[in-house]
Design a protein around this motif. Structure first.
Motif, PDB file in Angstrom:
ATOM      1  N   TYR A   3       0.797  -1.224   0.000  1.00 56.25           N
ATOM      2  CA  TYR A   3       0.000   0.000   0.000  1.00 56.25           C
ATOM      3  C   TYR A   3       0.831   1.275   0.000  1.00 56.25           C
ATOM      4  CZ  TYR A   3      -3.513  -3.458   1.105  1.00 56.25           C
ATOM      5  OH  TYR A   3      -4.304  -4.565   1.075  1.00 56.25           O
ATOM      6  N   GLY A   4       2.160   1.166  -0.120  1.00 53.18           N
ATOM      7  CA  GLY A   4       2.986   2.338  -0.317  1.00 53.18           C
ATOM      8  C   GLY A   4       3.490   3.080   0.900  1.00 53.18           C
ATOM      9  N   SER A   5       2.862   2.929   2.064  1.00 48.53           N
ATOM     10  CA  SER A   5       3.322   3.645   3.248  1.00 48.53           C
ATOM     11  C   SER A   5       2.931   2.884   4.506  1.00 48.53           C
ATOM     12  CB  SER A   5       2.716   5.050   3.316  1.00 48.53           C
ATOM     13  OG  SER A   5       1.335   4.968   3.613  1.00 48.53           O
ATOM     14  N   MET A   6       3.657   3.172   5.621  1.00 49.45           N
ATOM     15  CA  MET A   6       3.315   2.548   6.899  1.00 49.45           C
ATOM     16  C   MET A   6       1.925   2.970   7.343  1.00 49.45           C
ATOM     17  SD  MET A   6       6.634   2.339   9.369  1.00 49.45           S
ATOM     18  CE  MET A   6       7.097   4.051   9.222  1.00 49.45           C
ATOM     19  N   GLU A   7       1.591   4.232   7.154  1.00 50.66           N
ATOM     20  CA  GLU A   7       0.292   4.725   7.596  1.00 50.66           C
ATOM     21  C   GLU A   7      -0.834   3.943   6.924  1.00 50.66           C
ATOM     22  OE1 GLU A   7       2.796   6.728   6.531  1.00 50.66           O
ATOM     23  OE2 GLU A   7       3.363   7.539   8.486  1.00 50.66           O
ATOM     24  N   GLU A   8      -0.699   3.738   5.632  1.00 52.09           N
ATOM     25  CA  GLU A   8      -1.743   3.013   4.898  1.00 52.09           C
ATOM     26  C   GLU A   8      -1.752   1.535   5.283  1.00 52.09           C
ATOM     27  OE1 GLU A   8      -5.057   2.846   2.611  1.00 52.09           O
ATOM     28  OE2 GLU A   8      -3.941   4.648   3.118  1.00 52.09           O
ATOM     29  N   ALA A   9      -0.579   0.938   5.443  1.00 53.25           N
ATOM     30  CA  ALA A   9      -0.498  -0.479   5.790  1.00 53.25           C
ATOM     31  C   ALA A   9      -1.047  -0.749   7.190  1.00 53.25           C
ATOM     32  CB  ALA A   9       0.947  -0.963   5.688  1.00 53.25           C
ATOM     33  N   TYR A  10      -0.888   0.191   8.118  1.00 56.82           N
ATOM     34  CA  TYR A  10      -1.359   0.022   9.493  1.00 56.82           C
ATOM     35  C   TYR A  10      -2.816   0.453   9.683  1.00 56.82           C
ATOM     36  CZ  TYR A  10       3.128  -1.117  11.630  1.00 56.82           C
ATOM     37  OH  TYR A  10       4.276  -1.741  12.000  1.00 56.82           O
ATOM     38  N   ARG A  11      -3.486   0.831   8.622  1.00 58.54           N
ATOM     39  CA  ARG A  11      -4.844   1.382   8.727  1.00 58.54           C
ATOM     40  C   ARG A  11      -5.808   0.423   9.418  1.00 58.54           C
ATOM     41  NH1 ARG A  11      -6.898   5.657   6.471  1.00 58.54           N
ATOM     42  NH2 ARG A  11      -5.227   5.825   4.977  1.00 58.54           N
ATOM     43  N   SER A  17      -2.478  -7.457   7.555  1.00 59.86           N
ATOM     44  CA  SER A  17      -2.229  -8.887   7.324  1.00 59.86           C
ATOM     45  C   SER A  17      -1.165  -9.130   6.253  1.00 59.86           C
ATOM     46  CB  SER A  17      -3.528  -9.592   6.928  1.00 59.86           C
ATOM     47  OG  SER A  17      -3.959  -9.163   5.652  1.00 59.86           O
ATOM     48  N   TYR A  18      -0.875  -8.136   5.439  1.00 61.20           N
ATOM     49  CA  TYR A  18       0.158  -8.298   4.422  1.00 61.20           C
ATOM     50  C   TYR A  18       1.563  -8.023   4.954  1.00 61.20           C
ATOM     51  CZ  TYR A  18      -3.540  -8.807   1.060  1.00 61.20           C
ATOM     52  OH  TYR A  18      -4.624  -9.267   0.383  1.00 61.20           O
ATOM     53  N   LEU A  19       1.692  -7.560   6.190  1.00 65.75           N
ATOM     54  CA  LEU A  19       3.008  -7.349   6.791  1.00 65.75           C
ATOM     55  C   LEU A  19       3.402  -8.643   7.500  1.00 65.75           C
ATOM     56  CD1 LEU A  19       2.481  -3.766   8.230  1.00 65.75           C
ATOM     57  CD2 LEU A  19       3.546  -4.426   6.084  1.00 65.75           C
ATOM     58  N   THR A  20       3.968  -9.550   6.751  1.00 61.60           N
ATOM     59  CA  THR A  20       4.243 -10.888   7.244  1.00 61.60           C
ATOM     60  C   THR A  20       5.650 -11.016   7.813  1.00 61.60           C
ATOM     61  OG1 THR A  20       5.109 -11.620   5.126  1.00 61.60           O
ATOM     62  CG2 THR A  20       2.726 -11.837   5.455  1.00 61.60           C
TER      63      THR A  20
END
Length: 141
Positions: A3-11, A17-20
């Motif tokens: 998703y391009g950024s930590m903020e978006e990935a941690y939403r 779930s994609y941060l494996t």
């Protein structure tokens, strides 16, 4: 980074779930060494609990990247097909109960509040900021 950024990935839990573990292992040391201009430096990994699991797994999966690893209090066998899932909970809970039953109850009740916050939109990001959680390589939000 999905998703391009930590903020978006941690939403929320769907994007998180994609941060494996595999992703963390694949990028951590190589990015850190590159960022520090230390590509030729040997690496020994250290970690406790989940960090210890990552250190041990990294050494097993990428032996060419790290020359050693120290895993402290790492529940590396904590998988449902090896150890019953409630084993760690029972051990940790008994430690708290031995010290104070009220302490145990407060901690137990706090999980409902944390789970509720994490299920809100941007809840995981808010928990990360509240508790000052850090992402790979010490990059804190």
């Amino acid at each position: 980074m999905p998703y391009g950024s930590m903020e978006e990935a941690y939403r929320n839990a769907t994007t998180l779930s994609y941060l494996t573990t595999e992703q963390a292992l694949a990028v951590f040391v190589t990015d850190l060494k590159r960022n520090l201009s230390a590509e030729a430096c040997p690496v020994v990994l250290f970690g406790g609990s989940y960090g210890g699991m990552l250190a041990a797994w990294m050494r097993l999966k990428y032996p060419h990247i790290a020359i050693g690893a120290l895993a402290s209090s790492a529940p590396i066998l904590q998988f449902e097909d090896i150890v019953p899932p409630e084993t760690f909970y029972d051990i940790a809970s008994n430690d708290f109960k031995c010290e104070s039953s009220s302490c145990f109850n407060i901690i137990k009740d706090s999980w409902d509040a944390i789970i509720a916050e994490g299920q809100k939109e941007n809840g995981l990001l808010q928990l990360t900021k509240t508790f000052h959680f850090c992402w790979l390589a010490g990059l804190c939000l």
